[in-house]
Design a protein around this motif. Structure first.
Motif, PDB file in Angstrom:
ATOM      1  N   LEU A  86      -1.075   1.016  -7.174  1.00  0.00           N
ATOM      2  CA  LEU A  86      -1.318   1.024  -8.618  1.00  0.00           C
ATOM      3  C   LEU A  86      -1.604   2.455  -9.094  1.00  0.00           C
ATOM      4  N   LEU A  87      -2.397   3.190  -8.314  1.00  0.00           N
ATOM      5  CA  LEU A  87      -2.692   4.583  -8.682  1.00  0.00           C
ATOM      6  C   LEU A  87      -1.410   5.416  -8.709  1.00  0.00           C
ATOM      7  N   GLU A 129     -13.033  11.585 -10.309  1.00  0.00           N
ATOM      8  CA  GLU A 129     -12.803  11.207  -8.905  1.00  0.00           C
ATOM      9  C   GLU A 129     -11.893   9.981  -8.898  1.00  0.00           C
ATOM     10  N   VAL A 130     -10.817  10.065  -8.152  1.00  0.00           N
ATOM     11  CA  VAL A 130      -9.863   8.958  -8.061  1.00  0.00           C
ATOM     12  C   VAL A 130     -10.002   8.329  -6.677  1.00  0.00           C
ATOM     13  N   ARG A 131     -10.377   7.065  -6.646  1.00  0.00           N
ATOM     14  CA  ARG A 131     -10.598   6.402  -5.359  1.00  0.00           C
ATOM     15  C   ARG A 131      -9.479   5.402  -5.089  1.00  0.00           C
ATOM     16  N   SER A 132      -8.893   5.543  -3.921  1.00  0.00           N
ATOM     17  CA  SER A 132      -7.868   4.590  -3.511  1.00  0.00           C
ATOM     18  C   SER A 132      -8.546   3.556  -2.617  1.00  0.00           C
ATOM     19  N   ASP A 133      -8.747   2.354  -3.175  1.00  0.00           N
ATOM     20  CA  ASP A 133      -9.566   1.345  -2.488  1.00  0.00           C
ATOM     21  C   ASP A 133      -9.024   0.968  -1.115  1.00  0.00           C
ATOM     22  N   MET A 147       0.847  -1.195   0.000  1.00  0.00           N
ATOM     23  CA  MET A 147       0.000   0.000   0.000  1.00  0.00           C
ATOM     24  C   MET A 147       0.882   1.245   0.000  1.00  0.00           C
ATOM     25  N   ALA A 148       0.511   2.195  -0.853  1.00  0.00           N
ATOM     26  CA  ALA A 148       1.270   3.446  -0.886  1.00  0.00           C
ATOM     27  C   ALA A 148       0.708   4.419   0.143  1.00  0.00           C
ATOM     28  N   ALA A 149       1.529   5.390   0.524  1.00  0.00           N
ATOM     29  CA  ALA A 149       1.039   6.414   1.461  1.00  0.00           C
ATOM     30  C   ALA A 149       0.129   7.381   0.703  1.00  0.00           C
ATOM     31  N   GLN A 185      -6.853   2.553   0.816  1.00  0.00           N
ATOM     32  CA  GLN A 185      -6.708   3.662   1.772  1.00  0.00           C
ATOM     33  C   GLN A 185      -8.052   4.239   2.170  1.00  0.00           C
ATOM     34  N   GLY A 186      -9.057   4.014   1.329  1.00  0.00           N
ATOM     35  CA  GLY A 186     -10.355   4.636   1.566  1.00  0.00           C
ATOM     36  C   GLY A 186     -10.311   6.137   1.314  1.00  0.00           C
ATOM     37  N   GLU A 187      -9.296   6.569   0.538  1.00  0.00           N
ATOM     38  CA  GLU A 187      -9.143   8.007   0.260  1.00  0.00           C
ATOM     39  C   GLU A 187      -9.718   8.339  -1.122  1.00  0.00           C
TER      40      GLU A 187
END
Lengths: 117, 446
Positions: A75-76, A36-40, A1-3, A42-44
């Motif tokens: 991935l994002l 809208e970009v969703r980071s699954d 997971m990325a920050a 991170q929930g961000e």
């Protein structure tokens, strides 16, 4: 997971590269969209807005988005940093795009013009 | 959850699903079903096939609720069954779309030639394919409302004409044969073709506020199609004169219902139906070809876009292949193999979707699912068993080619599957080698 910051920085870098490519300004003229970009994991959520050929990274949503992109944070990050092409993760289902076909095609061309294959 | 500006409404889910399945070649499929199953068995076969398709609807709804993607079947089979199988089947799926376009072109040309004999049928085919190609090259898309109106008008016209034709004097239903079970099975196997494409709406559905909306929409679409084509089959079974018009039975039904006006109404139905099939088929297939070209599974030149952001080269290729295929069918007049192959591949698609569903449940049980098919494994397993048998039945149905006892459909599909698999193996091998070389290069550079 990325920050969270890593994804944010990748998006900022994407915006800078977009601004540095004059062909994109012409190509996106009249194509005003909120993405809208969703980071699954991170929930961000992050927001990009193209308007008048200019791309901006927003800190809050500007109206209802026309496109939603969701994937794992790493991935994002890699996608917006240009380390990977969006086509493969899209075809494997790791990258999800909810938008009209025409908008998906245009986004694909944008990434192609920025980073090639 | 954020709501998108463009969300597929329930009415449009139903109309898109029914519209994608509503093909002009369905009228000829009904004639073939009548030949297999006399009397009431033909219409009954269509209704039973529609009911069984509810199983497939549940499977596709869960797949879409798990991995909603415009790349649909490619994503689901890749995640559920692996790359070689997925790519092979995706190539066969492209073949199905082209076969339906070719068959519809044939039906359109035959109908227009009956109405306006002075114009050669092949000219109609080329004109309509060219119109669909130009429309796609220009990126023209009909609005949801136009699509709704078109599909519901087509369904209403077919149901009204069918109901009126039922009231015409002189017709009678042939008796049902004593040994009816085999005939009914054959009818159901072929009737799957009538519903081909009803599930293609699933990848187009975006965020659904209510995940149960998709299976409900698909069920209503299946019901409408079963009523419209079941009624048409009943009329075709009842009126012996329907087959007198040869390859345009729908025109005879229109004339029986409303005289000359009914004839032209059904001609308009045929034209609009074929037009939407051409347009929708090119749109769906060209996006798939483009995506495969972009990711290196097909030649890279197919993964390019025109200045209007449409996959022009993919469209030219598909239009060329469709025109050639339609020309062959029109010249030979042999079309049954396309219907049989379409019915087989559609059943195969349901089986593969159900296998992918089971694979996804096993491989990735933690994936969030907004909809789950009821009954645990019952729905996917029943789909595999029933449609596996029906697909085989359709593949073994006699064609209009020489030596009717030879299973030409099965032979054709096996040849296509082997060719697609061989191509897939070659591509995957090259990709693996290329990646390994890239990794070595990166390693030596570091």
């Amino acid at each position: 997971m990325a920050a969270v910051e890593e994804v944010g920085r990748a998006l900022d870098g994407f915006v800078e590269r977009f601004a540095a490519e004059p062909r994109l300004k012409a190509m996106t003229a009249g194509w005003d969209r909120t993405i809208e970009v969703r980071s699954d994991d991170q929930g961000e959520r992050f927001w990009l807005r193209v308007e008048g050929g200019v791309l901006r990274h927003l800190s809050a949503p500007a109206g209802t988005p026309e496109m939603v992109m969701s994937a794992r944070s790493d991935l994002l990050r890699d996608l917006f940093a240009g380390r990977i092409s969006p086509t493969e993760p899209y075809l494997t289902g790791d990258l999800r795009l909810i938008a009209s076909e025409a908008d998906i095609m245009r986004l694909d061309v944008i990434t192609l013009m920025l980073w090639g294959e | 959850m954020t709501t998108l500006k463009r969300v597929l409404g329930f009415r449009t889910i139903v109309s898109t699903s029914a519209g994608l399945a509503f093909a002009a070649v369905n009228f000829l499929a009904v004639l073939e079903i009548r030949g297999q199953a006399p009397g009431v068995l033909g219409p009954l076969g269509i209704v039973v096939a529609g009911a069984l398709c509810l199983l497939a609807a549940a499977v596709f709804s869960e797949l879409n609720g798990t991995l909603p993607s415009a790349a649909g079947i490619r994503v689901w089979t890749l995640r559920g069954l692996g790359d070689p199988f997925s790519l092979t089947f995706t190539l066969l799926y492209l073949t199905t779309i082209l076969a339906v376009i070719a068959a519809d072109g044939f039906v359109l040309a035959a109908a227009l030639h009956v109405a306006i004999p002075a114009v050669p049928g092949v000219l109609w085919i080329l004109a309509f394919l060219a119109a669909a190609l130009v429309s796609n090259l220009r990126g023209v898309r009909s609005a949801g409302l136009v699509q709704d109106l078109t599909t519901y008008a087509l369904l209403a016209a077919l149901i009204i004409v069918g109901a009126l034709a039922m009231g015409t004097p002189g017709g009678h239903l042939p008796p049902t044969p004593a040994s009816w079970s085999g005939a009914l099975f054959g009818a159901v196997a072929l009737a799957v073709f009538v519903f081909t494409g009803f599930e293609w709406v699933t990848p187009m559905a975006e965020e659904l506020r209510d995940p149960h909306r998709m299976p409900r929409g698909l069920a209503i679409s299946l019901l409408l199609l079963a009523v419209a084509f079941g009624l048409f089959a009943l009329v075709a079974a009842r009126l012996p004169g329907v087959s007198a018009t040869g390859l345009a039975p729908q025109l005879a039904v229109g004339r029986a219902a409303l005289g000359g006006f009914g004839f032209w109404v059904m001609l308009a139905v045929t034209v609009v139906t074929a037009g939407t099939t051409f347009n929708g088929g090119f749109a769906a297939a060209s996006r798939l070809v483009y995506a495969l070209g972009r990711s290196g599974y097909l030649p890279a030149s197919l993964g390019s876009l025109s200045p209007r952001f449409v996959p022009a080269r993919a469209l030219y290729l598909l239009a060329g292949v469709a025109a050639a295929l339609t020309r062959v069918v029109f010249a030979t007049g042999r079309y049954l193999i396309l219907i049989n192959a379409g019915a087989t591949l559609e059943s195969a698609m349901y089986v593969i979707a159900a296998l992918a569903l089971l694979g996804l449940r096993r491989r990735e049980p933690a994936l969030p699912r907004s909809y789950r098919a009821p009954g645990g494994r019952i729905v996917p397993v029943a789909t595999i068993v029933l449609f596996g048998a029906l697909g085989l039945g359709a593949a073994l149905t006699a064609t209009d080619l020489p030596l009717p006892s030879v299973p030409w459909t099965l032979i054709l599909l096996v040849v296509l599957a082997v060719a697609a698999y061989a191509y897939t193996r070659g591509v995957l091998k090259r990709r693996t080698a290329s990646r390994a070389a890239g990794a070595r290069q990166a390693g030596s550079g570091a």
